[in-house]
Write a protein that holds these residues in place. Sequence first.
Motif, PDB file in Angstrom:
ATOM      1  N   LYS A 128       0.831  -1.206   0.000  1.00  0.00           N
ATOM      2  CA  LYS A 128       0.000   0.000   0.000  1.00  0.00           C
ATOM      3  C   LYS A 128       0.863   1.253   0.000  1.00  0.00           C
ATOM      4  CE  LYS A 128      -3.756   2.192   2.551  1.00  0.00           C
ATOM      5  NZ  LYS A 128      -4.641   2.099   3.752  1.00  0.00           N
ATOM      6  N   SER A 129       1.930   1.232   0.826  1.00  0.00           N
ATOM      7  CA  SER A 129       2.845   2.384   0.852  1.00  0.00           C
ATOM      8  C   SER A 129       3.515   2.565  -0.505  1.00  0.00           C
ATOM      9  CB  SER A 129       3.899   2.180   1.949  1.00  0.00           C
ATOM     10  OG  SER A 129       3.299   2.075   3.222  1.00  0.00           O
ATOM     11  N   GLU A 130       3.944   1.410  -1.100  1.00  0.00           N
ATOM     12  CA  GLU A 130       4.568   1.504  -2.412  1.00  0.00           C
ATOM     13  C   GLU A 130       3.581   2.038  -3.451  1.00  0.00           C
ATOM     14  OE1 GLU A 130       5.971  -2.366  -3.255  1.00  0.00           O
ATOM     15  OE2 GLU A 130       7.700  -2.270  -1.871  1.00  0.00           O
ATOM     16  N   ARG A 131       2.334   1.554  -3.398  1.00  0.00           N
ATOM     17  CA  ARG A 131       1.330   2.043  -4.348  1.00  0.00           C
ATOM     18  C   ARG A 131       1.067   3.529  -4.137  1.00  0.00           C
ATOM     19  NH1 ARG A 131       2.760  -1.981  -5.793  1.00  0.00           N
ATOM     20  NH2 ARG A 131       1.638  -3.865  -6.462  1.00  0.00           N
ATOM     21  N   ASN A 139       1.711   6.204  -6.827  1.00  0.00           N
ATOM     22  CA  ASN A 139       0.644   7.121  -7.241  1.00  0.00           C
ATOM     23  C   ASN A 139       1.088   8.570  -7.115  1.00  0.00           C
ATOM     24  OD1 ASN A 139      -1.182   5.089  -7.842  1.00  0.00           O
ATOM     25  ND2 ASN A 139      -1.983   5.000  -5.759  1.00  0.00           N
ATOM     26  N   ALA A 140       1.778   8.874  -5.996  1.00  0.00           N
ATOM     27  CA  ALA A 140       2.264  10.249  -5.814  1.00  0.00           C
ATOM     28  C   ALA A 140       3.280  10.596  -6.903  1.00  0.00           C
ATOM     29  CB  ALA A 140       2.889  10.398  -4.428  1.00  0.00           C
ATOM     30  N   ALA A 141       4.197   9.616  -7.190  1.00  0.00           N
ATOM     31  CA  ALA A 141       5.193   9.871  -8.247  1.00  0.00           C
ATOM     32  C   ALA A 141       4.510  10.027  -9.599  1.00  0.00           C
ATOM     33  CB  ALA A 141       6.197   8.725  -8.285  1.00  0.00           C
ATOM     34  N   MET A 142       3.491   9.187  -9.860  1.00  0.00           N
ATOM     35  CA  MET A 142       2.769   9.306 -11.126  1.00  0.00           C
ATOM     36  C   MET A 142       2.042  10.642 -11.214  1.00  0.00           C
ATOM     37  SD  MET A 142       1.229   5.441 -11.554  1.00  0.00           S
ATOM     38  CE  MET A 142       0.320   5.894 -13.026  1.00  0.00           C
TER      39      MET A 142
END
Length: 211
Positions: A132-135, A139-142
């Motif tokens: 979840k943290s990675e997603r 998502n933030a990076a995207m």
Amino acid sequence: MAMYTHSIHSANEPHPFDPPHDVMKMLKREINELRAAFQAEQQQRAVEVQQLRQEVQMLKDQLQKESHERKTICHQTVQDLTQVRSDQIKSLEEMKVSFASSLHQLNQLLQDEMRDRRAEGSLRDTRESTEKSERQSENAAMKDDIGKHKQVFFGARDDIYQKISNITHDVEMIVTALTKVSVAKGQLDKTSLHCWKYFSGQGALSTSGAN
């Protein structure tokens, strides 16, 4: 005379004691027959009694023998039942021990399974939390990349619009200049050119700009 008469009467008529005598003889005969029958009955009863005594003795012997056999059988049955009871108790104790051991093993397996399930649940929660943290990071990076791409896109679009506007302005200026050149060309005549007059011999070349 009377005695003679009586003698004559006795010779001609039955004696008055004859019927009782006959009855007594008949009774005596019947008594003898009854006595003989009674003696025969006594003998028969004695034989039957003897037979009954023998049968009773035989039955007593058989009963005593059967009683002894029954006692022997009962004693053996009691011993067998005692042995069976001992075997059953032993088997029951073994079953209790086996059941207790199986129950302990099952409880241990359940505890291990619960511990493994909790460990797997904790590992799964950790993995899910990490994913979840990675997603969220992805998502933030995207979102950042999309924002940057939007900025670049909008900057390039504005630049293109500006370049198109400049090109359009340059084209309009070129068109205006070409229009002016075309108008000037239309107004231009070879007779008005001093060089043409010079080459045709109609005038002299002047460096002052006058005719």
